[in-house]
Design a protein around this motif. Structure first.
Motif, PDB file in Angstrom:
ATOM      1  N   THR A 147     -13.604 -17.930 -26.341  1.00  0.00           N
ATOM      2  CA  THR A 147     -14.913 -17.530 -26.862  1.00  0.00           C
ATOM      3  C   THR A 147     -15.503 -16.372 -26.040  1.00  0.00           C
ATOM      4  O   THR A 147     -14.918 -15.920 -25.063  1.00  0.00           O
ATOM      5  CB  THR A 147     -15.855 -18.746 -26.889  1.00  0.00           C
ATOM      6  N   ASN A 166     -19.379 -21.487 -26.868  1.00  0.00           N
ATOM      7  CA  ASN A 166     -20.389 -20.851 -26.001  1.00  0.00           C
ATOM      8  C   ASN A 166     -21.804 -21.074 -26.498  1.00  0.00           C
ATOM      9  O   ASN A 166     -22.742 -20.488 -25.990  1.00  0.00           O
ATOM     10  CB  ASN A 166     -20.103 -19.343 -25.907  1.00  0.00           C
ATOM     11  N   ASP A 167     -21.991 -21.945 -27.493  1.00  0.00           N
ATOM     12  CA  ASP A 167     -23.284 -21.990 -28.183  1.00  0.00           C
ATOM     13  C   ASP A 167     -23.687 -23.449 -28.408  1.00  0.00           C
ATOM     14  O   ASP A 167     -23.332 -24.068 -29.403  1.00  0.00           O
ATOM     15  CB  ASP A 167     -23.132 -21.244 -29.516  1.00  0.00           C
ATOM     16  N   LYS A 168     -24.448 -23.987 -27.468  1.00  0.00           N
ATOM     17  CA  LYS A 168     -24.907 -25.390 -27.498  1.00  0.00           C
ATOM     18  C   LYS A 168     -25.637 -25.759 -28.776  1.00  0.00           C
ATOM     19  O   LYS A 168     -25.628 -26.914 -29.191  1.00  0.00           O
ATOM     20  CB  LYS A 168     -25.924 -25.583 -26.378  1.00  0.00           C
ATOM     21  N   TYR A 169     -26.354 -24.795 -29.353  1.00  0.00           N
ATOM     22  CA  TYR A 169     -27.227 -25.101 -30.482  1.00  0.00           C
ATOM     23  C   TYR A 169     -26.607 -24.713 -31.820  1.00  0.00           C
ATOM     24  O   TYR A 169     -27.244 -24.820 -32.853  1.00  0.00           O
ATOM     25  CB  TYR A 169     -28.595 -24.445 -30.269  1.00  0.00           C
ATOM     26  N   GLY A 171     -25.667 -21.966 -33.568  1.00  0.00           N
ATOM     27  CA  GLY A 171     -26.194 -20.982 -34.510  1.00  0.00           C
ATOM     28  C   GLY A 171     -27.676 -21.090 -34.803  1.00  0.00           C
ATOM     29  O   GLY A 171     -28.173 -20.437 -35.722  1.00  0.00           O
ATOM     30  N   ASN A 174     -31.448 -17.397 -30.833  1.00  0.00           N
ATOM     31  CA  ASN A 174     -30.982 -16.151 -30.248  1.00  0.00           C
ATOM     32  C   ASN A 174     -31.163 -16.185 -28.729  1.00  0.00           C
ATOM     33  O   ASN A 174     -31.729 -15.296 -28.118  1.00  0.00           O
ATOM     34  CB  ASN A 174     -31.763 -14.988 -30.872  1.00  0.00           C
ATOM     35  N   HIS A 177     -25.961 -17.213 -24.576  1.00  0.00           N
ATOM     36  CA  HIS A 177     -24.675 -17.871 -24.834  1.00  0.00           C
ATOM     37  C   HIS A 177     -23.857 -17.892 -23.539  1.00  0.00           C
ATOM     38  O   HIS A 177     -23.830 -16.903 -22.825  1.00  0.00           O
ATOM     39  CB  HIS A 177     -23.883 -17.089 -25.890  1.00  0.00           C
ATOM     40  N   PRO A 196     -19.582 -25.544 -24.288  1.00  0.00           N
ATOM     41  CA  PRO A 196     -20.247 -24.374 -23.708  1.00  0.00           C
ATOM     42  C   PRO A 196     -20.667 -24.584 -22.254  1.00  0.00           C
ATOM     43  O   PRO A 196     -21.165 -25.658 -21.887  1.00  0.00           O
ATOM     44  CB  PRO A 196     -21.494 -24.204 -24.592  1.00  0.00           C
TER      45      PRO A 196
ATOM     46  N   GLN C 141     -16.741 -20.191 -38.134  1.00  0.00           N
ATOM     47  CA  GLN C 141     -16.344 -19.397 -36.974  1.00  0.00           C
ATOM     48  C   GLN C 141     -14.814 -19.283 -36.835  1.00  0.00           C
ATOM     49  O   GLN C 141     -14.040 -19.973 -37.501  1.00  0.00           O
ATOM     50  CB  GLN C 141     -16.989 -19.955 -35.712  1.00  0.00           C
TER      51      GLN C 141
END
Lengths: 231, 231, 231
Positions: A147, A166-169, A171, A174, A177, A196, C141
């Motif tokens: 990632t 890399n993205d706990k939430y 999507g 903003n 990450h 992540p 993804q």
């Protein structure tokens, strides 16, 4: 066309058929370029490089309305070190640096702002996302997914089909990450899942199929779902 | 160019545009070759074969300093049986044999010294490593990873996204590698993980997402992480 | 060649080198087509579309003797909406509809009879099988696998390397196949495994590496192997 936009060829360069080389590309000595290769403007290719058929080098990123993080503009050129071997059907973006003796397998792809250290192997069908740093003598085996915003230190071994995030939430915003950090000489078994922001310590081992939800201390072995120290 | 280096075309061969066919290639009757296909020297293509656009057939392997096991030199040619269908964006190496009626999906890749038996399906985006034997009427579904030194017997079904390994020590030595052995009619669920050297018995079933760390006896069903017999 | 078999070009169309465009293709205004692209007969391309190098658009399916479900013949043409961006090395079949502002990453592939809704993202190396419906603003993804006969509603998020299945009996019969149904705004973590026919409810969350063997109710979070509600 002015002088700066021309293509610079070293000695003993071999090119296949139906190759497309854009202006301002620099090619070193003893380079072999396969058939149907596309090399985008500005790309810098060292000595002794081999490029397989049907590969694209130096591509720029794209985006649509849905995409939260827009890709960078004004990337530096793709820079390919000496003796790098690139397979067939590979796509590498502008803003990537491949150090000497790197091997990139067939159908692998590397996004912008990634560095791959000397003598590392990016296996076939491996996909690397933007802004990740890969050290020296690293092996990333076939079909693994690296990632963005990851750090992979020297001599790490990543088995086939590993997955990182890399993205706990997932999507929903903003914010920052952060991909996993894999310290020196750690080894990751095939089809492992790394969440992540976790750190895999030096010389640590992650078992095949393990799902790693928190940090793995140096030298320890974690297995299972969720990953726990081996008994 | 002497006689032996010429290309031998059968009757009713159709080729697309921008095709590259090297010397010493043999092409049977009623063969269709897509656009931008590259066929390397020595490749032997049977009757009724269909080859999609942008595929590479008969490629040789590459290596770098980091690679413990250097790939074989002096490979026999790629041999493609009658009525084989090959998709788009496929990469197949020299030293592979595809028996009659094999189907290879788009973006699949098969390394050297692999045999695929009659009427088997290698799905889209499947990657097969060197020195593996695949039997007859086998299905390997989309995006699965088949490691090197594996044996897959007749009528095996491997679901999508399965992962296999052949290296217990994860890159730490130059000892014997052994992939899994999958016996006749066994079935493997999607995204299962198989560890090095295990045997999946005849008619055995591995559940989706299972992580198989030891042998599965014939006819039994294993699920979970680590994989255990179903209750 | 009669009128109906000609290619229709809009204003301001840019094409790369070695492009193959078959008869009866329609291309809108302000379209950019990369090098070595192949566009099959009948394909309809909207305004402002960007197509990367070495992609194949409008391909027909293939089959062999082993394949239980023969692919459909007589497919409608591939239809690409306005402002769609398609990466490099992509393969999209006839009978697909991509709505406006869809982004398809490099090396992705989409089989026949699939619809992708407005502003959705099909990530790099994602493979989508036939007869699946993907809603609006969906993110799939990198390297995820979307099986056939799936329904993915609007605003769903599917992390990288997810795997789905549609065949409970793993190739043992010619009965009804049903992929997972993922309801609005659900989110799936990386490398999750979804079994055939399950439903993931609205706003539900599936953890990274989870193996989901039954329905997940709306708003709930499931993790583990087998997947269970989070404690």
């Amino acid at each position: 066309m002015d002088q700066g936009q021309q293509i610079s060829y070293g000695k003993n360069v071999t090119t296949g058929l139906h190759v497309v080389i854009e202006p301002d590309v620099t090619i070193g000595d003893d380079v072999t370029i396969g058939n149907h290769v596309v090399i985008k403007s500005g790309t810098q290719i060292g000595n002794g490089v081999q490029i397989g058929d049907l590969s694209v080098l130096g591509k720029g990123p794209a985006s649509n309305k849905k995409m939260a993080l827009k890709p960078a503009a004004d990337l530096p050129p793709l820079r390919i070190g000496d003796d790098v071997k690139i397979g067939c059907g590979v796509v590498i973006y502008a803003g990537v640096a491949l150090e000497n003796d790197v091997l990139v397998g067939d159908m692998a792809s590397i996004r912008e702002r990634v560095t791959v250290g000397e003598s590392s192997i990016i296996g076939r069908n491996v996909i690397v996302e933007p802004k990740t740093t890969i050290g020296k003598r690293v092996t990333v085996q076939t079909s693994s997914y690296i990632t963005s915003d990851m750090i992979i230190e020297d001599d790490v071994f990543i088995g086939p089909c590993c997955s990182t995030a890399n993205d706990k939430y997932m999507g929903r915003g903003n914010y920052h990450h952060q991909g996993p950090i894999i310290k020196q000489r750690a080894r990751i078994g095939n089809n492992a899942t790394l969440l992540p922001g976790i750190t895999i310590g030096e010389e640590a081992i992650v078992g095949a199929g393990a799902v790693i939800t928190k940090d793995v201390p140096s030298g320890q072995t974690y297995v299972g779902n969720p990953g726990r120290p081996i008994k």
